[in-house]
Motif scaffolding. Sequence first.
Motif, PDB file in Angstrom:
ATOM      1  N   GLU A 103     -42.344  -8.536   6.922  1.00  0.00           N
ATOM      2  CA  GLU A 103     -41.903  -7.211   7.351  1.00  0.00           C
ATOM      3  C   GLU A 103     -41.195  -7.355   8.691  1.00  0.00           C
ATOM      4  O   GLU A 103     -41.757  -7.879   9.650  1.00  0.00           O
ATOM      5  CB  GLU A 103     -43.094  -6.267   7.453  1.00  0.00           C
ATOM      6  CG  GLU A 103     -43.720  -5.971   6.108  1.00  0.00           C
ATOM      7  CD  GLU A 103     -44.927  -5.060   6.205  1.00  0.00           C
ATOM      8  OE1 GLU A 103     -45.049  -4.315   7.194  1.00  0.00           O
ATOM      9  OE2 GLU A 103     -45.749  -5.121   5.277  1.00  0.00           O
ATOM     10  N   LEU A 104     -39.964  -6.873   8.746  1.00  0.00           N
ATOM     11  CA  LEU A 104     -39.186  -6.947   9.971  1.00  0.00           C
ATOM     12  C   LEU A 104     -39.508  -5.739  10.854  1.00  0.00           C
ATOM     13  O   LEU A 104     -39.843  -4.664  10.339  1.00  0.00           O
ATOM     14  CB  LEU A 104     -37.693  -6.962   9.636  1.00  0.00           C
ATOM     15  CG  LEU A 104     -37.219  -8.132   8.770  1.00  0.00           C
ATOM     16  CD1 LEU A 104     -35.755  -7.959   8.394  1.00  0.00           C
ATOM     17  CD2 LEU A 104     -37.436  -9.452   9.483  1.00  0.00           C
ATOM     18  N   ALA A 106     -38.992  -2.378  12.910  1.00  0.00           N
ATOM     19  CA  ALA A 106     -38.135  -1.236  12.580  1.00  0.00           C
ATOM     20  C   ALA A 106     -36.744  -1.429  13.170  1.00  0.00           C
ATOM     21  O   ALA A 106     -36.594  -1.735  14.344  1.00  0.00           O
ATOM     22  CB  ALA A 106     -38.762   0.053  13.097  1.00  0.00           C
ATOM     23  N   GLY A 107     -35.724  -1.288  12.342  1.00  0.00           N
ATOM     24  CA  GLY A 107     -34.341  -1.395  12.776  1.00  0.00           C
ATOM     25  C   GLY A 107     -33.828  -2.810  12.962  1.00  0.00           C
ATOM     26  O   GLY A 107     -32.664  -3.010  13.277  1.00  0.00           O
ATOM     27  N   ARG A 109     -32.626  -6.651  12.041  1.00  0.00           N
ATOM     28  CA  ARG A 109     -31.903  -7.343  10.984  1.00  0.00           C
ATOM     29  C   ARG A 109     -31.949  -8.828  11.316  1.00  0.00           C
ATOM     30  O   ARG A 109     -32.005  -9.205  12.484  1.00  0.00           O
ATOM     31  CB  ARG A 109     -30.463  -6.851  10.870  1.00  0.00           C
ATOM     32  CG  ARG A 109     -29.648  -7.040  12.125  1.00  0.00           C
ATOM     33  CD  ARG A 109     -28.241  -6.454  11.978  1.00  0.00           C
ATOM     34  NE  ARG A 109     -27.552  -6.435  13.246  1.00  0.00           N
ATOM     35  CZ  ARG A 109     -27.035  -7.488  13.851  1.00  0.00           C
ATOM     36  NH1 ARG A 109     -27.108  -8.673  13.289  1.00  0.00           N
ATOM     37  NH2 ARG A 109     -26.432  -7.373  15.011  1.00  0.00           N
ATOM     38  N   VAL A 132     -32.823  -9.605   2.106  1.00  0.00           N
ATOM     39  CA  VAL A 132     -33.513  -8.526   2.809  1.00  0.00           C
ATOM     40  C   VAL A 132     -33.683  -7.402   1.807  1.00  0.00           C
ATOM     41  O   VAL A 132     -32.744  -7.028   1.105  1.00  0.00           O
ATOM     42  CB  VAL A 132     -32.728  -8.057   4.056  1.00  0.00           C
ATOM     43  CG1 VAL A 132     -33.403  -6.847   4.680  1.00  0.00           C
ATOM     44  CG2 VAL A 132     -32.613  -9.191   5.062  1.00  0.00           C
ATOM     45  N   ALA A 134     -35.830  -3.625   1.439  1.00  0.00           N
ATOM     46  CA  ALA A 134     -36.689  -2.556   1.961  1.00  0.00           C
ATOM     47  C   ALA A 134     -37.293  -2.903   3.319  1.00  0.00           C
ATOM     48  O   ALA A 134     -38.494  -2.764   3.543  1.00  0.00           O
ATOM     49  CB  ALA A 134     -37.779  -2.212   0.955  1.00  0.00           C
ATOM     50  N   GLY A 135     -36.458  -3.397   4.235  1.00  0.00           N
ATOM     51  CA  GLY A 135     -36.924  -3.692   5.587  1.00  0.00           C
ATOM     52  C   GLY A 135     -37.752  -4.958   5.721  1.00  0.00           C
ATOM     53  O   GLY A 135     -38.423  -5.156   6.732  1.00  0.00           O
ATOM     54  N   ALA A 136     -37.698  -5.819   4.726  1.00  0.00           N
ATOM     55  CA  ALA A 136     -38.454  -7.070   4.780  1.00  0.00           C
ATOM     56  C   ALA A 136     -37.562  -8.230   4.359  1.00  0.00           C
ATOM     57  O   ALA A 136     -36.676  -8.081   3.519  1.00  0.00           O
ATOM     58  CB  ALA A 136     -39.672  -7.000   3.862  1.00  0.00           C
TER      59      ALA A 136
END
Length: 181
Positions: A103-104, A106-107, A109, A132, A134-136
């Motif tokens: 999980e990255l 928030a925001g 990349r 990448v 869904a934010g992961a």
Amino acid sequence: PRQSVEQTMEGWLGTTFPGLVLEELELEALDDELSPLRLRARFKVARYAQLQAGAQVVDRFLPSLGLTLGGEAAQPSAYLRLAQRETALYLSPHHERSRVQIELPAGARALTMPAAFDERGRFGRYSQRARVEAGALVVEREVEVPRARIAPEDYPAFRQLGERVAGKTSTQLVLPLTSDP
């Protein structure tokens, strides 16, 4: 017993992710010797990334494939430590499929992504794909090693394969620091 396997898995994950705190571990098919073992782990790692030049950098963010030992720079496994061999090397059959999801923030990349590759030949198959989703960051890998006897004259080709795989799996994860929400 199940507790012993859980402790072993937590220790193995801890070598790749120092400071790991295991939150959840699911093991499927542990009691069925003919079925593949399935492992699903959820954990947190304190100080997972280092700050460098305006980015968060993670040197070791995935377990290594079978031909390498994880580390700041991938180190050759015991199979590859010698420059040449005088006796044959025997490989036991091995099949492993993994999907690692990170999980990255928030925001965030990823500035770097693990290289996609598919190495196939008489010494097995080693593949990796990343995306990448869904934010992961999702990295899928597969390793298939046949039972093999590698003669001393074939060892240089086997070692070259190991070095190629190590080079493609040692990519850092780089996340730029942003002040944007």
